[in-house]
Design an enzyme around this catalytic site. Structure first.
Site, PDB file in Angstrom:
ATOM      1  N   HIS A 106       0.864  -1.173   0.000  1.00 22.39           N
ATOM      2  CA  HIS A 106       0.000   0.000   0.000  1.00 22.39           C
ATOM      3  C   HIS A 106       0.902   1.225   0.000  1.00 22.39           C
ATOM      4  CE1 HIS A 106      -4.174  -1.165   0.113  1.00 22.39           C
ATOM      5  NE2 HIS A 106      -3.885  -2.150   0.931  1.00 22.39           N
ATOM      6  N   ASP A 111      -5.011   2.083   2.066  1.00 23.44           N
ATOM      7  CA  ASP A 111      -5.287   1.442   3.355  1.00 23.44           C
ATOM      8  C   ASP A 111      -5.742   2.484   4.372  1.00 23.44           C
ATOM      9  OD1 ASP A 111      -2.782   2.635   3.159  1.00 23.44           O
ATOM     10  OD2 ASP A 111      -1.722   1.074   4.245  1.00 23.44           O
ATOM     11  N   HIS A 247      10.223  -1.626 -27.180  1.00 23.59           N
ATOM     12  CA  HIS A 247      10.785  -2.975 -27.303  1.00 23.59           C
ATOM     13  C   HIS A 247      10.891  -3.377 -28.771  1.00 23.59           C
ATOM     14  CE1 HIS A 247      10.467  -3.634 -22.995  1.00 23.59           C
ATOM     15  NE2 HIS A 247       9.211  -3.261 -23.047  1.00 23.59           N
ATOM     16  N   TYR A 303      -9.414   7.071 -17.736  1.00 23.02           N
ATOM     17  CA  TYR A 303     -10.059   7.949 -16.767  1.00 23.02           C
ATOM     18  C   TYR A 303     -10.360   9.324 -17.366  1.00 23.02           C
ATOM     19  CZ  TYR A 303      -8.302   4.506 -13.373  1.00 23.02           C
ATOM     20  OH  TYR A 303      -8.035   3.366 -12.680  1.00 23.02           O
ATOM     21  N   GLU A 378      -0.439   8.089  11.258  1.00 21.75           N
ATOM     22  CA  GLU A 378      -1.668   7.532  11.823  1.00 21.75           C
ATOM     23  C   GLU A 378      -2.453   8.572  12.608  1.00 21.75           C
ATOM     24  OE1 GLU A 378      -0.442   2.861  12.470  1.00 21.75           O
ATOM     25  OE2 GLU A 378       0.064   4.307  14.049  1.00 21.75           O
TER      26      GLU A 378
END
Length: 403
Positions: A106, A111, A247, A303, A378
């Site tokens: 993450h 998360d 490539h 998007y 946190e």
């Protein structure tokens, strides 16, 4: 109920009381990251938490979950989005709760988003009888890949009940924890991944004149398409065209018959997107033809970008100022050429997507997202949960209509 009844310091206090639970959830999810469309354990965890709160939990796609909190009084419906997926990155954060899944991490804060939104669900569930309307909680898969927002919309997440407004936040590891940045209008670019396949006659490396050198043709194309940015668009119009892979060939003395190039086009604005993709295709095919090669050009419609509704942006600013203080609310000045599929949701209903600071001043480095060292504070978890709750209640109680 007025929004003042359970707003301001009450939200912060109630969220702080849940900070331990949110921290534990965040660490569990961080330790067990799952790639896009593989978020089986994460979606089960979310589903169980929502049901334990007495909310409805609908699995609208294989790993996409919609939680529904029905308020005690009739009213509008507001939705809040979080993402479930991780990235294919080997973690090097040094955290005690680092990823247990080798090569998966993450590294973008999803998360954090998920744990905070579950905290918001618990905050609002405690006041469900006071709420005039409904709150939907979108736990979306695969934001980092092909996009999980559009499949959720196609599965009906914006209906039953109909979503009237949608909000979402994203971690910002460069902004101090507890501060936000928000701006109205275009804030994220539209995304068009592309693939170019060049084909021509092969030859011995010592006799290039007997073939069509697809590598030289590809090199000319890489150079030429940059003039679409420097010479075919105004200097004030942001456009990015990046060739990210090239490539061709299997031996040092063989000119191969095929070369493949892939990359991304980023633009702001629908008209600019149509114009640039058309010019891109024309230039690639013309240069390839001039070099004696054939070009197959595939440009994906990915998007759509993110545009913040002015009224919803003003609501977020007012809500954040009430909760955090006006000095913690910053007005963004430049859109990002990055992208996010939140734009699919905000194309369906007025919305606002904003940045929440998660930097810890104790850290000497503020590691950016999508890096092996990325981490969040946190301490910002209860702030995120309270802010979502404040925004949702302010919208449902009519703050969106305030001047």
């Amino acid at each position: 109920m007025s929004s003042e009844g359970i707003a301001n310091e009450n939200w912060r206090q109630e969220a702080e009381a849940l900070s331990g639970k949110m921290r534990d959830l965040y660490r569990i999810i961080h330790q067990n990251p799952e790639l896009g469309r593989q978020e089986q354990e994460t979606s089960v965890l979310v589903e169980r938490r929502l049901l334990a709160l007495g909310l409805e939990a609908d699995r609208v796609t294989e790993t996409g979950i919609v939680g529904l909190l029905r308020g005690g009084r009739p009213g509008k419906t507001v939705a809040i989005r979080a993402e479930l997926d991780a990235l294919p990155i080997r973690e090097e954060s040094g955290l005690p709760w680092a990823s247990r899944n080798e090569g998966v991490m993450h590294a973008c804060g999803h998360d954090f988003h998920t744990a905070a939104l579950l905290g918001t669900a618990q905050l609002l569930a405690a006041h469900r009888e006071e709420l005039p309307g409904n709150v939907k909680f979108f736990f979306q898969p695969d934001e980092e890949g092909d996009g999980g927002a559009q499949p959720m919309i196609q599965a009906g997440c914006m209906e039953h009940p109909h979503v009237d407004a949608v909000f979402g936040l994203h971690c910002d590891s460069q902004l101090p924890a507890g501060e936000i940045s928000v701006m109205e209008g275009r804030i994220c670019a539209a995304s068009n991944p592309f693939q170019i396949i060049l084909r021509g006659r092969g030859a011995h490396g010592a006799k290039p004149h007997e073939g069509d050198d697809v590598i030289v043709a590809g090199a000319q194309i890489v150079t030429a398409i940059q003039t679409l940015v420097s010479r075919r668009t105004a200097p004030t119009d942001p456009v990015v065209i990046s060739v990210c892979t090239f490539h061709s060939g299997v031996a040092g003395n063989v000119l191969d018959t095929e070369a493949q190039l892939t990359g991304i086009i980023r633009t702001l604005g629908d008209a600019q997107r149509r114009e640039i993709t058309a010019l891109f295709r024309e230039m690639v095919e013309t240069v390839a033809r001039a070099m004696g090669c054939q070009a197959e050009v595939v440009i994906e419609e990915s998007y759509p970008g993110v545009r913040n509704d002015p009224a919803m942006t003003r609501l977020v600013r007012r809500s954040a100022a009430r909760l955090l203080g006006p000095e913690k609310v910053h007005v963004g000045t430049e859109p990002s050429m990055g992208t996010d599929d939140f734009g699919y949701f905000s194309h369906q209903a007025p919305g606002c997507y904003f940045q929440l600071g998660t930097a810890d001043p104790a850290w000497p480095e503020r590691w950016r997202s999508h890096t092996p060292q990325f981490r969040v504070s946190e301490e910002a978890l209860p702030i995120a949960a309270a802010l979502h709750a404040q925004i949702a209640v302010d919208y449902l109680t009519g703050e969106a209509d305030a001047q």
